[in-house]
Design an enzyme around this catalytic site. Structure first.
Site, PDB file in Angstrom:
ATOM      1  N   CYS A   1      34.414   7.829  28.679  1.00  0.00           N
ATOM      2  CA  CYS A   1      35.727   8.261  27.796  1.00  0.00           C
ATOM      3  C   CYS A   1      35.048   8.845  26.699  1.00  0.00           C
ATOM      4  O   CYS A   1      35.653   9.714  26.045  1.00  0.00           O
ATOM      5  CB  CYS A   1      36.525   7.097  27.469  1.00  0.00           C
ATOM      6  SG  CYS A   1      35.769   5.671  26.848  1.00  0.00           S
TER       7      CYS A   1
ATOM      8  N   VAL B   1      36.344  12.209  25.015  1.00  0.00           N
ATOM      9  CA  VAL B   1      37.241  12.340  23.828  1.00  0.00           C
ATOM     10  C   VAL B   1      36.743  13.344  23.161  1.00  0.00           C
ATOM     11  O   VAL B   1      37.389  14.379  22.267  1.00  0.00           O
ATOM     12  CB  VAL B   1      37.209  10.976  22.948  1.00  0.00           C
ATOM     13  CG1 VAL B   1      37.857  11.017  21.521  1.00  0.00           C
ATOM     14  CG2 VAL B   1      38.012   9.898  23.853  1.00  0.00           C
TER      15      VAL B   1
END
Lengths: 475, 508
Positions: free
Chosen positions: B150, B154
């Site tokens: 992630c 991001v």
């Protein structure tokens, strides 16, 4: 420089040959031949530095340090893995921090509680959801003594303000809420997660617990995570010594215990790496002294009992001698039984932040020799404490990679390796006896007089299992 | 041999000294009184608590779900000489590795680019470049399959551009296949990650290979098992296709990766689909997925871009396995051999022999969507009654599919499907509407402890029992294994419950 050191250095250089130039230069700083005297300047490893990308480090992250080590074991706190679902799933009850209590009612240690971030949380932020989640959890778990928020990577990247949410919700719900900024990208390993978690104990919990009365014999066990019941085995000994253990950090810990350790007359530190920070704080702020101890194996246990007793009156000192007199025959019997089967066996260790040095004595009690040892996330002060305990020319490795471990194994031919789950099965395939030294391979306890017999039994079954001989080895 | 009696945690802490120690410790814990604990414990079993529990919207408690990149590295490892390589923070990869180690009791290699604060600020390009260079030099892969955590998602790392740069700079050979997939943890779950990585690998390595079938791959069928964590299934699939004489390629064949023979030598790449076969999979006659929900995008891609026949067939239980062989036979023109027909007969025989112990038994199930579809079908064939079906990773489509399946049998009438719910919801259900048996992964043992519903361990992860993943659940042989697990759990439980009664039978 001795030949032992020179030989090891040569071997290390050979192993490093496979690396690209930049990485070779970096890794060379983390591998060394041991000099117990500390005089050889090239024998000191660098540590607590970034892992090289692409080298298969064994290390985890700050979240792992905060969840798996410091906060996760605190039993009556509802601990939330705040972010995507994975981190909490992969760390769900994997460290065996035993506790007493009724899970889901007054304790929550074996539960995986997560805000399970979705794309909308990334886009709009997760604070609103978190706030609502805290309310829902309080409703479902009214006996929780506190709630902890362990941030995962995205939380810090998108700029959520979990501290503000905690403050608001804490007032609304009348319960301590501990925001922990342990996003996985912070720092270089689990180690920063320990430190961050220590700071949150200081800021949100310490000093807020109740202790009905104090006695001159109050101590706290710090840095024992009760893996397989280690802290219980240690507590039993301290109580027999005549001390009163007012807090256990953090294995089987309650929030109240987390709030009163500063009232101890002495903090007893087992895992220095993960909890030295808060001990220093308690010393500076409350004047609570601390001392490191080692309950692995009889030799270190005797030394540690005497060391701990030296802080107290004659009654405790006498108790220490009585205990040693009482348990020595029991320990001798264990050594007598297992030493003949383990004498002269060579051990390679690669563990977290304490056991690479703390277990050396226990192996030596059984006649075994640790020929290589290293830390996943040790710092300079850990290595300083390690050099004198190992022989000249032993291999010291920091943040070792899978490649290095395999190469050292091939060259040093240890009779057993003690490391983690990620290494375990590679060693099984190599036909090298292996023991998980993070989780005790689902055994334990290994601490104290009750733990050493288990340790001895386990090392024997590891080294002397007939299954190793069944392998038809390919050359 | 040493005959000392050594007491470890299993019995040590039951001793009087420790019981007294625990009692003394409570002075410092300041926990609630026993009475308060009892009161709340009883309250958690009530209808009122269930309603409160089901009203929750913002938190998951004991979900049966994990994140995308786990599926991606699992998929990547099933190709010959392939190093799963994850752009992002290093803790994630440590977690994927340990998670798979614990389930399979096997080594698992995967690499991270160890991104930290500076990468969060400046992007992860340098990490990717150095990571690829090191990984290639040290681990000599034939392919590097890149996925993301992630963190990389991001901050928006551009995998395609980064990989190109690594090749242009000569850090890795130009002809080294480096397929990639974006696998954000905050979207979907590991079944999504498997799908994304599979599509990434297939589209990456088959590019430009259409219309060049080499002799070894003509008249071949591709099989995509999906996120199937039963190594026995892969061996079973290959055995069955060999029996039928169907030439095949299993795409992401993890069988030898997660069940490699012990030879005293550790190899980084113990198995996987041969890359030549994988590259030529674009020229096969058909591609068959054995799971639906972990192969959506891949199958859409194969259908559109490869112009092949495609089918999704999950051979769990008799009817599903019948359908599987019918379709394979139709596609290949090869008859189902008598040996397989015999296996069917044995499976049906086993089900008939055991049916009295399963008929009318009520089940709760928790797990992955495809496994649940298969198990529900199988249970209804035996006369079992699925009641609570919890699928944390399930979506609307899954609910529709499962409801359609349930409506095919009178045994499905009682069932209720709970997608997006978790094992804490199931705990409430097991208290308010108890069932006879529970099917789930190792974490469902907490439900067994709390509600005393006997647990049959099927699914992922299975950490607390050894070797279950070696026994196939697919095909007729797999059906026999399922019958055996279910009926013997019933019988074990029956023995436990009748141990002090006249019903403690020796013949059942």
């Amino acid at each position: 420089m001795s030949t032992a050191i020179k030989d090891t250095q040569k071997m290390i250089e050979e192993v490093l040959e496979a690396y690209p130039e930049k990485t070779k230069k970096d890794r060379a700083k983390h591998l060394a031949a041991n000099d117990p005297t500390g005089q050889c300047s090239t024998c000191q490893v660098k540590s607590n530095m970034k892992s090289r990308p692409g080298v298969m480090t064994v290390r985890g992250c700050a979240y792992a340090g905060a969840k798996g080590v410091v906060w996760g074991p605190v039993k009556d706190q509802v601990t939330i893995s705040h972010g995507p679902v994975g981190c909490g799933q992969y760390s769900w009850w994997s460290r065996r921090n035993y506790y007493n209590g009724q899970t889901g009612v007054d304790t929550f240690g074996t539960m995986h509680i997560t805000t399970d971030f979705q794309e909308r949380d990334i886009v709009y932020g997760g604070d609103k959801n978190l706030h609502a989640a805290l309310h829902e959890l309080k409703g479902l778990f009214p006996l929780a003594k506190s709630m902890g928020i362990l941030s995962e990577c995205p939380v810090g990247l998108i700029g959520d303000d979990i501290e503000a949410v905690s403050k608001t919700a804490s007032k609304e719900l009348d319960i301590p809420i501990v925001p922990v900024r342990c996003e996985g990208f912070r720092g270089v390993s689990q180690s920063l997660g320990h430190h961050i978690a220590n700071d949150t104990i200081r800021d949100y919990i310490l000093g807020k617990g109740e202790l009905d009365k104090s006695t001159p014999y109050d101590v706290a066990i710090i840095g024992d995570y009760n893996i397989g019941g280690d802290a219980w085995a240690s507590r039993k000994m301290l109580e027999e010594l005549g001390l009163r253990v007012i807090a256990q950090w953090t294995g089987d810990a309650s929030i109240n215990e987390m709030g009163i350790a500063h009232k101890a007359k002495l903090n007893l530190v087992h895992c220095y790496r993960s909890m030295n920070y808060i001990c220093r704080h308690m010393e500076e702020t409350y004047g609570t002294p601390w001392v490191e101890f080692n309950f692995f194996g009889p030799t270190k246990i005797y030394q540690s009992i005497r060391k701990i007793a030296s802080y107290f009156d004659d009654r405790i000192k006498e108790n220490a001698e009585k205990m040693i007199e009482k348990y020595k025959p029991v320990m001798d019997k264990i050594v007598e039984a297992y030493k003949p089967r383990l004498e002269g066996k060579k051990v390679m260790l690669y563990v977290g932040g304490l056991r690479p040095r703390h277990t050396i004595g226990a192996y030596e009690d059984l006649g075994m020799e640790v020929i290589a040892s290293g830390y996943e996330f040790g710092h300079n002060d850990d290595y300083k404490r390690t050099y004198p305990d190992m022989k000249e020319g032993a291999v010291i490795m920091d943040d070792a990679t899978l490649y290095e471990m395999e190469e050292f194994t091939r060259r040093l031919r240890p009779d057993m390796v003690g490391s983690g789950i990620k290494e375990k099965y590679s060693y099984h395939k190599m036909g090298v006896p292996f023991r998980q030294m993070h989780s005790w391979d689902y055994s334990g306890p290994y601490h104290g007089f009750d733990g050493f017999p288990v340790f001895a039994r386990d090392m024997d079954m590891t080294v002397n299992s007939p299954t190793w001989d069944l392998i038809r080895r390919k050359r | 041999m040493i005959r000392l009696k050594i007491r470890d945690h299993n019995d040590l802490f039951q001793g009087q000294e420790y019981i007294e120690q625990f009692e003394r410790k409570r002075e410092f814990e300041k926990g609630p009184s026993d009475e308060e604990i009892r009161r709340v414990a009883e309250w958690t079993k009530t209808e009122e608590y269930k309603e409160k529990n089901f009203a929750r919207q913002h938190i998951k408690i004991n979900p049966a779900k994990a994140c995308q990149p786990l599926g991606a590295v699992f998929c990547a490892s099933g190709f010959e000489g392939t190093m799963p390589f994850v752009q992002g923070a290093q803790g994630c990869v440590a977690y994927f590795r340990s998670h798979l180690n614990r389930h399979f009791k096997e080594p698992f290699a995967a690499i991270s680019t160890s991104m930290t604060e500076d990468a969060a600020v400046f992007g992860g390009l340098n990490n990717m470049l150095e990571g690829l260079e090191n990984a290639y030099a040290l681990y000599k892969p034939k392919m590097i399959a890149v996925s993301t955590t992630c963190m990389a998602e991001v901050i928006g790392d551009d995998l395609n551009a980064f990989i190109k740069q690594a090749k242009e700079k000569g850090l890795i050979p130009k002809d080294l296949p480096v397929p990639f997939a974006h696998t954000p943890s905050f979207v979907g779950s590991y079944i999504t990650g498997y799908d994304n990585m599979m599509k990434g690998i297939l589209s990456g390595i088959t590019a430009g290979k259409k219309g060049e079938p080499n002799s070894r791959t003509t008249n071949k069928i591709n099989f995509i098992p999906g996120f199937d964590t039963y190594t026995g299934d892969y061996f079973e699939l290959k055995r069955l296709m060999n029996m039928m004489g169907v030439k095949h390629t299993v795409l992401a064949d993890v069988s030898n990766v997660f069940d490699s023979p012990n030879t005293g030598k550790h190899t980084l790449y113990p198995g996987g689909t041969p890359l030549a076969d994988a590259m030529d999979s674009i020229n096969a006659d058909a591609t068959i997925a054995l799971q639906k929900y972990s192969t959506f995008k891949t199958m859409e891609y194969v259908g559109k871009e490869w112009s092949q026949k495609t089918a999704v067939l999950t051979p769990i239980g008799i009817k599903n396995t019948d359908r599987f062989f019918d379709e394979i036979s139709k596609i290949t023109g090869k008859p189902v051999p008598q040996e397989i027909e015999d296996e069917r007969g044995r499976a049906v025989d086993a089900m008939i022999d055991s049916h009295p112990y399963v008929h009318g038994k009520r089940f709760a199930l928790v797990g992955d969507p495809d496994m649940l579809m298969g198990l529900v079908s199988f249970l209804m064939e035996m006369g079992g009654i699925p009641v609570h079906i919890v699928c944390t990773m399930g979506d609307k489509k899954f609910t529709e599919d499962l409801n359609a399946l349930l409506s095919e049998s009178p045994f499905g009438a009682e069932a209720k499907v709970y997608t997006g719910k978790d094992m804490w919801h199931l705990r409430s259900l097991l208290f308010t509407e108890p069932v006879d048996l529970l099917i789930g992964n190792s974490y469902a043992k907490f439900l067994w402890r709390d509600t005393e519903t006997p647990l049959i361990r099927i699914g992922f992860p299975l950490f607390d029992r050894h070797h279950l993943h070696r026994y196939p659940v697919i095909g007729y042989q797999g059906t026999i294994n399922l019958v055996s697990s279910v009926v013997n759990t019933v019988l074990d439980e029956m023995d436990r419950k009748t141990i002090n009664t006249t019903s403690f039978d020796v013949i059942r």
